[in-house]
Design a protein around this motif. Structure first.
Motif, PDB file in Angstrom:
ATOM      1  N   MET A   1       0.816  -1.199   0.000  1.00  0.00           N
ATOM      2  CA  MET A   1       0.000   0.000   0.000  1.00  0.00           C
ATOM      3  C   MET A   1       0.857   1.259   0.000  1.00  0.00           C
ATOM      4  O   MET A   1       0.410   2.296  -0.424  1.00  0.00           O
ATOM      5  N   SER A   2       2.090   1.140   0.471  1.00  0.00           N
ATOM      6  CA  SER A   2       2.925   2.333   0.553  1.00  0.00           C
ATOM      7  C   SER A   2       3.640   2.640  -0.749  1.00  0.00           C
ATOM      8  O   SER A   2       4.256   3.673  -0.886  1.00  0.00           O
ATOM      9  N   GLY A   3       3.584   1.695  -1.721  1.00  0.00           N
ATOM     10  CA  GLY A   3       4.264   1.899  -2.985  1.00  0.00           C
ATOM     11  C   GLY A   3       5.743   1.577  -2.931  1.00  0.00           C
ATOM     12  O   GLY A   3       6.476   1.882  -3.855  1.00  0.00           O
ATOM     13  N   THR A   4       6.188   0.950  -1.842  1.00  0.00           N
ATOM     14  CA  THR A   4       7.608   0.647  -1.698  1.00  0.00           C
ATOM     15  C   THR A   4       7.895  -0.847  -1.739  1.00  0.00           C
ATOM     16  O   THR A   4       8.954  -1.277  -1.340  1.00  0.00           O
ATOM     17  N   VAL A   5       6.970  -1.645  -2.241  1.00  0.00           N
ATOM     18  CA  VAL A   5       7.163  -3.094  -2.296  1.00  0.00           C
ATOM     19  C   VAL A   5       8.322  -3.412  -3.240  1.00  0.00           C
ATOM     20  O   VAL A   5       8.411  -2.878  -4.337  1.00  0.00           O
ATOM     21  N   HIS A   6       9.209  -4.292  -2.792  1.00  0.00           N
ATOM     22  CA  HIS A   6      10.383  -4.678  -3.566  1.00  0.00           C
ATOM     23  C   HIS A   6      10.024  -5.836  -4.492  1.00  0.00           C
ATOM     24  O   HIS A   6       9.439  -6.821  -4.062  1.00  0.00           O
ATOM     25  N   THR A   7      10.396  -5.731  -5.758  1.00  0.00           N
ATOM     26  CA  THR A   7      10.198  -6.794  -6.740  1.00  0.00           C
ATOM     27  C   THR A   7      11.510  -7.538  -6.928  1.00  0.00           C
ATOM     28  O   THR A   7      12.570  -6.926  -7.024  1.00  0.00           O
ATOM     29  N   GLU A   8      11.434  -8.856  -6.988  1.00  0.00           N
ATOM     30  CA  GLU A   8      12.620  -9.686  -7.201  1.00  0.00           C
ATOM     31  C   GLU A   8      13.111  -9.541  -8.641  1.00  0.00           C
ATOM     32  O   GLU A   8      12.348  -9.116  -9.504  1.00  0.00           O
ATOM     33  N   THR A  12       8.958 -11.468  -9.686  1.00  0.00           N
ATOM     34  CA  THR A  12       8.034 -11.919  -8.649  1.00  0.00           C
ATOM     35  C   THR A  12       8.112 -10.995  -7.441  1.00  0.00           C
ATOM     36  O   THR A  12       9.031 -10.202  -7.293  1.00  0.00           O
ATOM     37  N   ILE A  13       7.143 -11.133  -6.573  1.00  0.00           N
ATOM     38  CA  ILE A  13       7.110 -10.367  -5.324  1.00  0.00           C
ATOM     39  C   ILE A  13       6.999 -11.358  -4.180  1.00  0.00           C
ATOM     40  O   ILE A  13       6.054 -12.160  -4.138  1.00  0.00           O
ATOM     41  N   ASP A  14       7.960 -11.338  -3.263  1.00  0.00           N
ATOM     42  CA  ASP A  14       7.917 -12.163  -2.062  1.00  0.00           C
ATOM     43  C   ASP A  14       7.300 -11.341  -0.946  1.00  0.00           C
ATOM     44  O   ASP A  14       7.739 -10.221  -0.693  1.00  0.00           O
ATOM     45  N   LEU A  15       6.287 -11.900  -0.287  1.00  0.00           N
ATOM     46  CA  LEU A  15       5.675 -11.244   0.867  1.00  0.00           C
ATOM     47  C   LEU A  15       6.031 -12.038   2.109  1.00  0.00           C
ATOM     48  O   LEU A  15       6.051 -13.266   2.094  1.00  0.00           O
ATOM     49  N   TRP A  16       6.285 -11.328   3.189  1.00  0.00           N
ATOM     50  CA  TRP A  16       6.659 -11.945   4.463  1.00  0.00           C
ATOM     51  C   TRP A  16       5.581 -11.632   5.481  1.00  0.00           C
ATOM     52  O   TRP A  16       5.220 -10.475   5.679  1.00  0.00           O
ATOM     53  N   PHE A  17       5.045 -12.671   6.138  1.00  0.00           N
ATOM     54  CA  PHE A  17       4.009 -12.540   7.151  1.00  0.00           C
ATOM     55  C   PHE A  17       4.598 -12.933   8.493  1.00  0.00           C
ATOM     56  O   PHE A  17       5.257 -13.960   8.595  1.00  0.00           O
ATOM     57  N   GLY A  18       4.337 -12.158   9.528  1.00  0.00           N
ATOM     58  CA  GLY A  18       4.804 -12.505  10.860  1.00  0.00           C
ATOM     59  C   GLY A  18       4.652 -11.351  11.814  1.00  0.00           C
ATOM     60  O   GLY A  18       4.365 -10.219  11.407  1.00  0.00           O
TER      61      GLY A  18
END
Length: 68
Positions: A1-8, A12-18
């Motif tokens: 949502m912040s527009g700062t998601v890193h693309t591999e 692809t896009i890896d998301l980390w949940f925790g």
């Protein structure tokens, strides 16, 4: 949502949940609440024809160790 998601590099896009972000993965981290259950949900806005033809589907979730 912040527009700062890193693309591999492969696109692809890896998301980390925790409950806390892994070091260096903060841009792709989604906070969870310790000792509470959660589930992922995918919402598509304007899916393309491969979605309807069932040629495309999202990848599986994979558990990784906190050190990964």
């Amino acid at each position: 949502m912040s527009g700062t998601v890193h693309t591999e590099p492969d696109g692809t896009i890896d998301l980390w949940f925790g409950p806390s972000a892994p070091a260096g993965k903060e841009a792709n981290w989604i906070r969870t609440v310790p000792a509470k259950s959660w589930f992922p949900m995918l919402r598509l806005y304007g899916p393309l024809q491969p979605w309807f033809d069932k040629q495309w589907q999202p990848g599986e979730l994979h558990e990784v160790s906190p050190e990964a």
